[in-house]
Motif scaffolding. Structure first.
Motif, PDB file in Angstrom:
ATOM      1  N   PHE A 281      18.041 -98.739 -23.814  1.00 64.02           N
ATOM      2  CA  PHE A 281      17.102 -98.120 -22.883  1.00 64.02           C
ATOM      3  C   PHE A 281      17.290 -98.734 -21.500  1.00 64.02           C
ATOM      4  O   PHE A 281      17.780 -99.858 -21.371  1.00 64.02           O
ATOM      5  CB  PHE A 281      15.650 -98.330 -23.336  1.00 64.02           C
ATOM      6  CG  PHE A 281      15.233 -97.449 -24.477  1.00 64.02           C
ATOM      7  CD1 PHE A 281      14.393 -96.374 -24.274  1.00 64.02           C
ATOM      8  CD2 PHE A 281      15.679 -97.702 -25.770  1.00 64.02           C
ATOM      9  CE1 PHE A 281      14.010 -95.558 -25.321  1.00 64.02           C
ATOM     10  CE2 PHE A 281      15.294 -96.893 -26.831  1.00 64.02           C
ATOM     11  CZ  PHE A 281      14.453 -95.820 -26.609  1.00 64.02           C
ATOM     12  N   ALA A 282      16.872 -97.986 -20.483  1.00 62.32           N
ATOM     13  CA  ALA A 282      16.915 -98.503 -19.114  1.00 62.32           C
ATOM     14  C   ALA A 282      15.519 -98.480 -18.527  1.00 62.32           C
ATOM     15  O   ALA A 282      14.805 -97.468 -18.628  1.00 62.32           O
ATOM     16  CB  ALA A 282      17.853 -97.659 -18.258  1.00 62.32           C
ATOM     17  N   LEU A 283      15.125 -99.591 -17.921  1.00 63.56           N
ATOM     18  CA  LEU A 283      13.859 -99.675 -17.203  1.00 63.56           C
ATOM     19  C   LEU A 283      14.162 -99.611 -15.712  1.00 63.56           C
ATOM     20  O   LEU A 283      14.994-100.377 -15.201  1.00 63.56           O
ATOM     21  CB  LEU A 283      13.117-100.955 -17.555  1.00 63.56           C
ATOM     22  CG  LEU A 283      11.703-101.079 -16.964  1.00 63.56           C
ATOM     23  CD1 LEU A 283      10.750-101.732 -17.957  1.00 63.56           C
ATOM     24  CD2 LEU A 283      11.691-101.840 -15.646  1.00 63.56           C
ATOM     25  N   ARG A 284      13.486 -98.687 -15.024  1.00 66.23           N
ATOM     26  CA  ARG A 284      13.692 -98.505 -13.600  1.00 66.23           C
ATOM     27  C   ARG A 284      12.362 -98.578 -12.862  1.00 66.23           C
ATOM     28  O   ARG A 284      11.320 -98.180 -13.399  1.00 66.23           O
ATOM     29  CB  ARG A 284      14.352 -97.154 -13.318  1.00 66.23           C
ATOM     30  CG  ARG A 284      15.745 -96.999 -13.910  1.00 66.23           C
ATOM     31  CD  ARG A 284      16.293 -95.597 -13.631  1.00 66.23           C
ATOM     32  NE  ARG A 284      17.689 -95.460 -14.014  1.00 66.23           N
ATOM     33  CZ  ARG A 284      18.110 -95.130 -15.225  1.00 66.23           C
ATOM     34  NH1 ARG A 284      17.220 -94.907 -16.191  1.00 66.23           N
ATOM     35  NH2 ARG A 284      19.402 -95.029 -15.491  1.00 66.23           N
ATOM     36  N   LEU A 285      12.392 -99.065 -11.630  1.00 66.23           N
ATOM     37  CA  LEU A 285      11.228 -99.040 -10.771  1.00 66.23           C
ATOM     38  C   LEU A 285      11.107 -97.658 -10.148  1.00 66.23           C
ATOM     39  O   LEU A 285      12.121 -97.028  -9.820  1.00 66.23           O
ATOM     40  CB  LEU A 285      11.336-100.095  -9.665  1.00 66.23           C
ATOM     41  CG  LEU A 285      10.976-101.538 -10.034  1.00 66.23           C
ATOM     42  CD1 LEU A 285      11.892-102.094 -11.117  1.00 66.23           C
ATOM     43  CD2 LEU A 285      11.007-102.425  -8.797  1.00 66.23           C
ATOM     44  N   THR A 286       9.896 -97.151 -10.000  1.00 66.85           N
ATOM     45  CA  THR A 286       9.673 -95.826  -9.415  1.00 66.85           C
ATOM     46  C   THR A 286       9.011 -95.960  -8.050  1.00 66.85           C
ATOM     47  O   THR A 286       8.385 -96.975  -7.738  1.00 66.85           O
ATOM     48  CB  THR A 286       8.806 -94.957 -10.338  1.00 66.85           C
ATOM     49  OG1 THR A 286       7.556 -95.628 -10.595  1.00 66.85           O
ATOM     50  CG2 THR A 286       9.502 -94.716 -11.668  1.00 66.85           C
ATOM     51  N   ALA A 287       9.148 -94.906  -7.264  1.00 64.58           N
ATOM     52  CA  ALA A 287       8.680 -94.953  -5.879  1.00 64.58           C
ATOM     53  C   ALA A 287       7.175 -95.116  -5.766  1.00 64.58           C
ATOM     54  O   ALA A 287       6.677 -95.580  -4.742  1.00 64.58           O
ATOM     55  CB  ALA A 287       9.122 -93.679  -5.153  1.00 64.58           C
ATOM     56  N   ASP A 288       6.435 -94.740  -6.814  1.00 63.96           N
ATOM     57  CA  ASP A 288       4.976 -94.829  -6.757  1.00 63.96           C
ATOM     58  C   ASP A 288       4.448 -96.188  -7.203  1.00 63.96           C
ATOM     59  O   ASP A 288       3.244 -96.358  -7.394  1.00 63.96           O
ATOM     60  CB  ASP A 288       4.343 -93.724  -7.602  1.00 63.96           C
ATOM     61  CG  ASP A 288       4.780 -93.776  -9.062  1.00 63.96           C
ATOM     62  OD1 ASP A 288       5.514 -94.711  -9.445  1.00 63.96           O
ATOM     63  OD2 ASP A 288       4.395 -92.858  -9.825  1.00 63.96           O
TER      64      ASP A 288
ATOM     65  N   PRO B 290      15.134 -86.687   0.531  1.00 58.70           N
ATOM     66  CA  PRO B 290      16.160 -87.706   0.784  1.00 58.70           C
ATOM     67  C   PRO B 290      15.854 -88.997   0.030  1.00 58.70           C
ATOM     68  O   PRO B 290      14.683 -89.373  -0.108  1.00 58.70           O
ATOM     69  CB  PRO B 290      16.084 -87.930   2.299  1.00 58.70           C
ATOM     70  CG  PRO B 290      15.338 -86.761   2.848  1.00 58.70           C
ATOM     71  CD  PRO B 290      14.431 -86.286   1.757  1.00 58.70           C
ATOM     72  N   TRP B 291      16.924 -89.627  -0.471  1.00 57.77           N
ATOM     73  CA  TRP B 291      16.713 -90.936  -1.078  1.00 57.77           C
ATOM     74  C   TRP B 291      16.372 -91.945  -0.002  1.00 57.77           C
ATOM     75  O   TRP B 291      16.983 -91.961   1.086  1.00 57.77           O
ATOM     76  CB  TRP B 291      17.967 -91.393  -1.821  1.00 57.77           C
ATOM     77  CG  TRP B 291      17.784 -92.787  -2.365  1.00 57.77           C
ATOM     78  CD1 TRP B 291      17.235 -93.126  -3.548  1.00 57.77           C
ATOM     79  CD2 TRP B 291      18.131 -94.014  -1.709  1.00 57.77           C
ATOM     80  NE1 TRP B 291      17.190 -94.491  -3.696  1.00 57.77           N
ATOM     81  CE2 TRP B 291      17.737 -95.069  -2.570  1.00 57.77           C
ATOM     82  CE3 TRP B 291      18.710 -94.324  -0.471  1.00 57.77           C
ATOM     83  CZ2 TRP B 291      17.915 -96.409  -2.249  1.00 57.77           C
ATOM     84  CZ3 TRP B 291      18.881 -95.663  -0.142  1.00 57.77           C
ATOM     85  CH2 TRP B 291      18.493 -96.690  -1.034  1.00 57.77           C
ATOM     86  N   ARG B 292      15.389 -92.754  -0.282  1.00 56.04           N
ATOM     87  CA  ARG B 292      15.017 -93.832   0.626  1.00 56.04           C
ATOM     88  C   ARG B 292      14.741 -95.077  -0.204  1.00 56.04           C
ATOM     89  O   ARG B 292      14.188 -94.978  -1.309  1.00 56.04           O
ATOM     90  CB  ARG B 292      13.777 -93.481   1.441  1.00 56.04           C
ATOM     91  CG  ARG B 292      13.968 -92.332   2.428  1.00 56.04           C
ATOM     92  CD  ARG B 292      12.727 -92.123   3.269  1.00 56.04           C
ATOM     93  NE  ARG B 292      12.912 -91.084   4.270  1.00 56.04           N
ATOM     94  CZ  ARG B 292      12.667 -89.809   4.080  1.00 56.04           C
ATOM     95  NH1 ARG B 292      12.230 -89.395   2.890  1.00 56.04           N
ATOM     96  NH2 ARG B 292      12.848 -88.914   5.046  1.00 56.04           N
ATOM     97  N   PRO B 293      15.100 -96.252   0.282  1.00 59.09           N
ATOM     98  CA  PRO B 293      14.794 -97.478  -0.460  1.00 59.09           C
ATOM     99  C   PRO B 293      13.295 -97.719  -0.503  1.00 59.09           C
ATOM    100  O   PRO B 293      12.545 -97.240   0.354  1.00 59.09           O
ATOM    101  CB  PRO B 293      15.520 -98.569   0.337  1.00 59.09           C
ATOM    102  CG  PRO B 293      15.639 -98.007   1.716  1.00 59.09           C
ATOM    103  CD  PRO B 293      15.792 -96.531   1.556  1.00 59.09           C
TER     104      PRO B 293
END
Length: 461
Positions: free
Chosen positions: A373-380, A348-351
């Motif tokens: 390009f796109a920079l995204r924050l990752t869950a880790d 499940p997606w979680r914030p």
């Protein structure tokens, strides 16, 4: 490991059984046994015909041939992780006097050390290891057939050298080190260097008649680290989980991920077939998915372990015949059947629990020249950078704790990503291994190497 036949839908189980039934019948294998692993446990087991009068289960041993090499590679990676050696070290530094000591440990692991594929005659798989009591007997008078490090050339003697390296550094026989450092921690109780009942006998099947001939089961001596082991679908299922997830008692997740990465130059035929070799693991692109694992064969036996990390599915297939069913294809098909008929349910997606404001302001679109390009924050806690659309260089990055990140894969593996700020603290651009990424194409306010034409963007007039 818990076995649960109810984990898969009836249609999936029937498709798996049909696949191994076709393989056993068309390949004319005296017996064939298989297992499928998902979510870290065995979810299906199947067998065709019998061993010693009963259907082979997950505890019946078969000889696994060159899958042994993966176990030997794990032992070598353990030495590296302990700081005892470096994979870039020449063999001579730790095992002197072999005559092939200029090859590095990594090159031997990846079969790019230039060594011959086989030991000199007589055929080592069908004769006692006592005929080759010294390494010189394994290597022969011309151990190198190719320049060291220039090409991938599969080499059984190369893994004999790695086993000898383990023995030299540990001061104990390869078999003892393997049992103590890998088999016991992973609870592989039915994996051994010699057969233990119940086990299958090895057979050759006549190519033009439905009759069989018993094959010898030789002790390979010094060649043992290349192909000696016997194992079961149950044990190899556990081993497949380890190769996907790691186990800090043996090797951590980063080290098993390193084993799964290509490490050898590919031949032209390999490129066409989508095949490569890592550190003790075969790698193949098949049916649109990345598969890792290893096949094995010795007179009387065939074996295969296939793993798709992305699908979280692995398959083990064992048969007691010298030739016949193509188990690499069977293993790949078992993985495909489960992955396609019962695709993995995403988490499940979680914030995120929290986000650093200085990192959050970097999220969004950046340009390398004119490429978006796109920079995204990752869950880790890291970030990822990749094309907004289409193909191109992409990577995840690990946070270093000082406002910089290190690339984990692809072109940017090991490269440093950092945000370059102006004196007032605002972000000028991103620097990735000297490449400048700006918020707009060739941002005139950013420090773009070579500068930006003062006349700006214009048409032809």
């Amino acid at each position: 490991m818990t076995t649960s036949q109810e984990e898969l839908l009836p249609g999936t189980r029937r498709a798996l059984l049909h696949r191994i039934a076709v393989a056993q019948a068309e390949g004319r294998a005296p017996s064939l046994v298989a297992a499928v692993v998902r979510d870290g446990r065995t979810v299906w087991h199947g067998a065709r015909t019998s061993v010693d009068g009963h259907g082979p289960d997950g505890q019946v041993q078969y000889r696994i041939g060159s899958i042994t090499k993966t176990f030997t590679a794990v032992l070598v990676l353990r030495l590296r992780d302990e700081g005892v050696l470096d994979l870039g070290d020449p063999l001579e530094r730790h095992l002197p006097g072999t005559g092939v000591g200029t090859a590095t440990i990594a090159e031997l692991l990846a079969h790019s050390g230039g060594l011959a594929a086989e030991s000199p005659a007589p055929w080592w798989e069908r004769t006692p290891g006592s005929l080759r009591p010294e390494l010189a007997d394994v290597l022969g008078r011309q151990p190198l057939l190719h320049p060291v490090g220039r090409r991938h050339h599969y080499s059984n003697p190369g893994y004999t050298l790695l086993g000898a390296l383990v023995e030299k550094v540990r001061g104990a026989p390869w078999e003892d080190v393997l049992r103590r450092e890998v088999l016991e921690p992973l609870e592989l109780e039915r994996t051994s260097t010699r057969p233990s009942a119940p086990h299958a006998g090895g057979w050759a099947v006549h190519p033009w008649a439905d009759v069989m001939l018993a094959e010898p089961a030789e002790d390979l001596g010094l060649m043992a680290p290349a192909g000696q082991l016997w194992s079961t679908t149950g044990d190899l299922a556990r081993f497949a989980v380890f190769l996907a997830e790691g186990d800090d008692r043996v090797l951590g997740v980063e080290s098993v991920r390193e084993m799964r990465a290509p490490a050898a130059p590919s031949e032209a035929a390999d490129v066409v077939d989508g095949a490569a070799y890592g550190l003790g693991l075969q790698i193949q692109h098949r049916d649109g998915r990345l598969l890792v694992g290893h096949s094995g064969s010795l007179p009387g036996f065939l074996a295969n372990l296939t793993l798709s990390v992305e699908d979280d599915v692995a398959a083990v297939v064992l048969a007691n015949c010298t030739s016949g069913p193509l188990l690499a294809g069977v293993g790949a098909d078992l993985v495909r059947i489960v992955a396609e008929t019962e695709p993995r349910i995403p988490e499940p997606w979680r914030p995120l629990p929290e986000a650093d404001a200085s990192v959050l302001e970097l999220a969004g679109q950046w340009y390398w020249g004119t490429h978006a390009f796109a920079l995204r924050l990752t869950a880790d806690g890291g970030v990822s950078l990749g094309p907004v659309s289409g193909q191109g260089r992409r990577s995840r990055f690990r946070a270093n704790g000082d406002g910089t990140w290190t690339g984990l894969e692809g072109y940017y593996a090991g490269e440093l990503l950092k945000a370059v700020r102006r004196p007032d603290g605002t972000v000028s651009h991103l620097d990735l291994g000297s490449f400048v990424f700006t918020r707009s194409p060739y941002d005139e306010e950013a420090d773009v190497p070579g500068g930006v034409d003062p006349e700006g963007w214009r048409g032809i007039g």
